[in-house]
Design an enzyme around this catalytic site. Structure first.
Site, PDB file in Angstrom:
ATOM      1  N   PRO A  67      50.711   5.210 -17.416  1.00  0.00           N
ATOM      2  CA  PRO A  67      50.230   5.534 -16.071  1.00  0.00           C
ATOM      3  C   PRO A  67      50.252   7.014 -15.690  1.00  0.00           C
ATOM      4  O   PRO A  67      49.335   7.470 -15.007  1.00  0.00           O
ATOM      5  CB  PRO A  67      51.172   4.748 -15.148  1.00  0.00           C
ATOM      6  N   THR A 101      45.744   9.573 -18.643  1.00  0.00           N
ATOM      7  CA  THR A 101      45.238  10.704 -17.856  1.00  0.00           C
ATOM      8  C   THR A 101      46.425  11.346 -17.160  1.00  0.00           C
ATOM      9  O   THR A 101      47.063  10.722 -16.305  1.00  0.00           O
ATOM     10  CB  THR A 101      44.226  10.221 -16.793  1.00  0.00           C
ATOM     11  N   LYS A 176      38.645  15.788 -18.316  1.00  0.00           N
ATOM     12  CA  LYS A 176      38.764  14.423 -17.763  1.00  0.00           C
ATOM     13  C   LYS A 176      38.957  14.457 -16.248  1.00  0.00           C
ATOM     14  O   LYS A 176      38.373  13.665 -15.505  1.00  0.00           O
ATOM     15  CB  LYS A 176      39.943  13.725 -18.461  1.00  0.00           C
TER      16      LYS A 176
HETATM   17  P1  NAD Z   1      47.896  -0.019 -16.120  1.00  0.00           P
HETATM   18  O1  NAD Z   1      48.840   0.237 -15.007  1.00  0.00           O
HETATM   19  O2  NAD Z   1      47.027  -1.237 -16.114  1.00  0.00           O
HETATM   20  O3  NAD Z   1      48.690  -0.001 -17.520  1.00  0.00           O
HETATM   21  C1  NAD Z   1      49.777   0.836 -17.798  1.00  0.00           C
HETATM   22  C2  NAD Z   1      50.713   0.058 -18.717  1.00  0.00           C
HETATM   23  O4  NAD Z   1      51.783   0.913 -19.119  1.00  0.00           O
HETATM   24  C3  NAD Z   1      51.352  -1.159 -18.039  1.00  0.00           C
HETATM   25  O5  NAD Z   1      51.132  -2.311 -18.833  1.00  0.00           O
HETATM   26  C4  NAD Z   1      52.836  -0.787 -17.966  1.00  0.00           C
HETATM   27  O6  NAD Z   1      53.696  -1.902 -18.088  1.00  0.00           O
HETATM   28  C5  NAD Z   1      52.973   0.145 -19.155  1.00  0.00           C
HETATM   29  N1  NAD Z   1      54.117   1.045 -19.075  1.00  0.00           N
HETATM   30  C6  NAD Z   1      54.509   1.809 -18.031  1.00  0.00           C
HETATM   31  N2  NAD Z   1      55.596   2.534 -18.387  1.00  0.00           N
HETATM   32  C7  NAD Z   1      55.887   2.231 -19.663  1.00  0.00           C
HETATM   33  C8  NAD Z   1      56.873   2.659 -20.598  1.00  0.00           C
HETATM   34  N3  NAD Z   1      57.804   3.569 -20.259  1.00  0.00           N
HETATM   35  N4  NAD Z   1      56.871   2.136 -21.832  1.00  0.00           N
HETATM   36  C9  NAD Z   1      55.923   1.211 -22.188  1.00  0.00           C
HETATM   37  N5  NAD Z   1      54.956   0.757 -21.358  1.00  0.00           N
HETATM   38  C10 NAD Z   1      54.944   1.268 -20.115  1.00  0.00           C
HETATM   39  O7  NAD Z   1      46.984   1.312 -16.228  1.00  0.00           O
HETATM   40  P2  NAD Z   1      45.563   1.467 -16.956  1.00  0.00           P
HETATM   41  O8  NAD Z   1      44.475   1.166 -15.994  1.00  0.00           O
HETATM   42  O9  NAD Z   1      45.608   0.802 -18.286  1.00  0.00           O
HETATM   43  O10 NAD Z   1      45.567   3.068 -17.151  1.00  0.00           O
HETATM   44  C11 NAD Z   1      46.362   3.714 -18.144  1.00  0.00           C
HETATM   45  C12 NAD Z   1      45.967   5.184 -18.160  1.00  0.00           C
HETATM   46  O11 NAD Z   1      44.572   5.314 -18.417  1.00  0.00           O
HETATM   47  C13 NAD Z   1      46.219   5.916 -16.823  1.00  0.00           C
HETATM   48  O12 NAD Z   1      46.672   7.207 -17.100  1.00  0.00           O
HETATM   49  C14 NAD Z   1      44.850   5.919 -16.180  1.00  0.00           C
HETATM   50  O13 NAD Z   1      44.700   6.992 -15.271  1.00  0.00           O
HETATM   51  C15 NAD Z   1      43.934   6.033 -17.381  1.00  0.00           C
HETATM   52  N6  NAD Z   1      42.586   5.481 -17.223  1.00  0.00           N
HETATM   53  C16 NAD Z   1      42.359   4.267 -16.655  1.00  0.00           C
HETATM   54  C17 NAD Z   1      41.045   3.786 -16.539  1.00  0.00           C
HETATM   55  C18 NAD Z   1      40.735   2.436 -15.912  1.00  0.00           C
HETATM   56  O14 NAD Z   1      39.547   2.175 -15.669  1.00  0.00           O
HETATM   57  N7  NAD Z   1      41.715   1.582 -15.671  1.00  0.00           N
HETATM   58  C19 NAD Z   1      39.979   4.529 -17.033  1.00  0.00           C
HETATM   59  C20 NAD Z   1      40.245   5.752 -17.639  1.00  0.00           C
HETATM   60  C21 NAD Z   1      41.549   6.218 -17.733  1.00  0.00           C
END
Ligand code: NAD
Length: 302
Positions: A67, A101, A176
């Site tokens: 995250p 990100t 990004k």
């Molecule tokens: P999300 O919240 O769905 O997933 C994050 C995952 O990380 C969760 O499953 C959480 O349990 C896990 N997590 C958190 N801390 C942890 C740790 N210390 N050890 C192991 N696992 C841990 O978020 P997402 O939508 O998958 O986004 C992830 C990244 O990608 C972010 O930085 C976001 O800005 C970026 N992003 C997301 C999108 C989108 O459309 N969702 C698109 C582009 C970029």
């Protein structure tokens, strides 16, 4: 030879990305704080680990999809981080790919810590959303040494369609964040236009077709329509569940404004979009998809 990949962070994006690596015959070991996410990947053919350290034990490549920057930094750096573990175990030729990100400065800090220990690392944030993560058609925007970028390509190609090298360490995150600031601006604009038309009695689906064939056409209209029911399978048609959370878009807009202040760049629309998403978040929409910004604009039933 099959590459061993450790994948850490199996959320909306990381889960489908890891599944595409499995489909492309990589040997994938996964870890997430959420055990349900780990179980889902195990069912899809991954090896599971109880913590990040055991996930990377046999890894040639480590991918993280987390995250925010604080979590990424604590995973890799510090006395208990993965970098120390890699060094202590004498592992050679490990490549770290962080696709989260995060602030460019955080990416550079992890990149520098890797460089000091002779570990290859690139920042490789993605664009395209959850649909592209599932389809394996993400855009990867990378920063780091050209040789590390080249080494990462074979893995990134299994999850993405467009793979860019933006420049040195941190450059992927800069590009990004510029992109996501623009995304927020055109999502707000798209929601405003559709909402105004709908309040005038027009059908948002017809409006969308008109604007897609006109000068207002943009990505939000094409693949991520914010108006419920216009497009199947997008978050707006699923009560704004899944997709890209308002909390994450607010984080990215905050990063854009930090970057704007630091580089003395004028970003008035980015600043306004940041405020709008913060208001939306404060209203309790943090865990909804970011296209729900439409709901902030809609007339409330009295
Ligand atoms: P999300 O919240 O769905 O997933 C994050 C995952 O990380 C969760 O499953 C959480 O349990 C896990 N997590 C958190 N801390 C942890 C740790 N210390 N050890 C192991 N696992 C841990 O978020 P997402 O939508 O998958 O986004 C992830 C990244 O990608 C972010 O930085 C976001 O800005 C970026 N992003 C997301 C999108 C989108 O459309 N969702 C698109 C582009 C970029």
């Amino acid at each position: 030879m099959t590459q061993n990949i450790a994948f850490i962070g199996l959320g909306n994006m990381g889960g489908p990305m890891a599944k595409n690596l499995i489909k492309n015959d990589f040997n994938v070991t996964v870890y997430d704080l959420n055990s349900a996410a780990v179980a889902e990947l195990k069912a899809a053919g991954a090896n599971s680990a109880d913590n990040a350290k055991s996930a990377i034990k046999d890894a040639d490549v480590i991918i993280s999809m987390l995250p925010n920057g604080a979590i990424v930094k604590s995973l890799y750096t510090g006395s208990n981080g993965l970098i120390d573990q890699i060094v202590n175990e004498g592992k050679d030729n490990v490549l770290i790919i962080d696709s989260s990100t995060i602030a460019a400065d955080d990416a550079r800090a992890v990149g520098k810590a890797c460089e000091q220990k002779g570990i290859a690392m690139i920042d490789a944030p993605v664009s395209g959303g959850t649909a592209a993560a599932e389809a394996g058609t993400l855009t990867f925007i990378c920063g780091g040494e050209p040789t590390h970028f080249e080494a990462a390509k074979v893995v990134l190609n299994a999850m993405g369609r467009h793979i860019f090298h933006a420049g040195a360490s941190g450059a992927g995150q800069v590009a990004k964040i510029c992109n996501n600031m623009l995304l927020a601006i055109h999502m707000v604009g798209t929601a405003e236009a559709l909402n105004m038309g709908a309040q005038q009695g027009l059908d948002p689906a017809v409006m969308s077709e008109i604007m897609k064939a006109s000068s207002g056409n943009n990505w939000s209209l094409q693949v991520y329509n914010p108006y419920p029911g216009v497009m199947p399978n997008v978050p707006s048609s699923k009560d704004y569940q899944g997709g890209f959370m308002v909390d994450l878009m607010s984080k990215d807009l905050g990063l854009s404004q930090e970057l704007a202040a630091k580089s003395k760049s004028a970003t008035p629309l980015g600043a306004l979009a940041t405020q709008l998403y913060q208001i939306h978040q404060a209203g309790g929409a943090g865990d909804k998809d970011f296209s729900s910004i439409l709901q902030l604009l809609q007339k409330k039933e009295s």
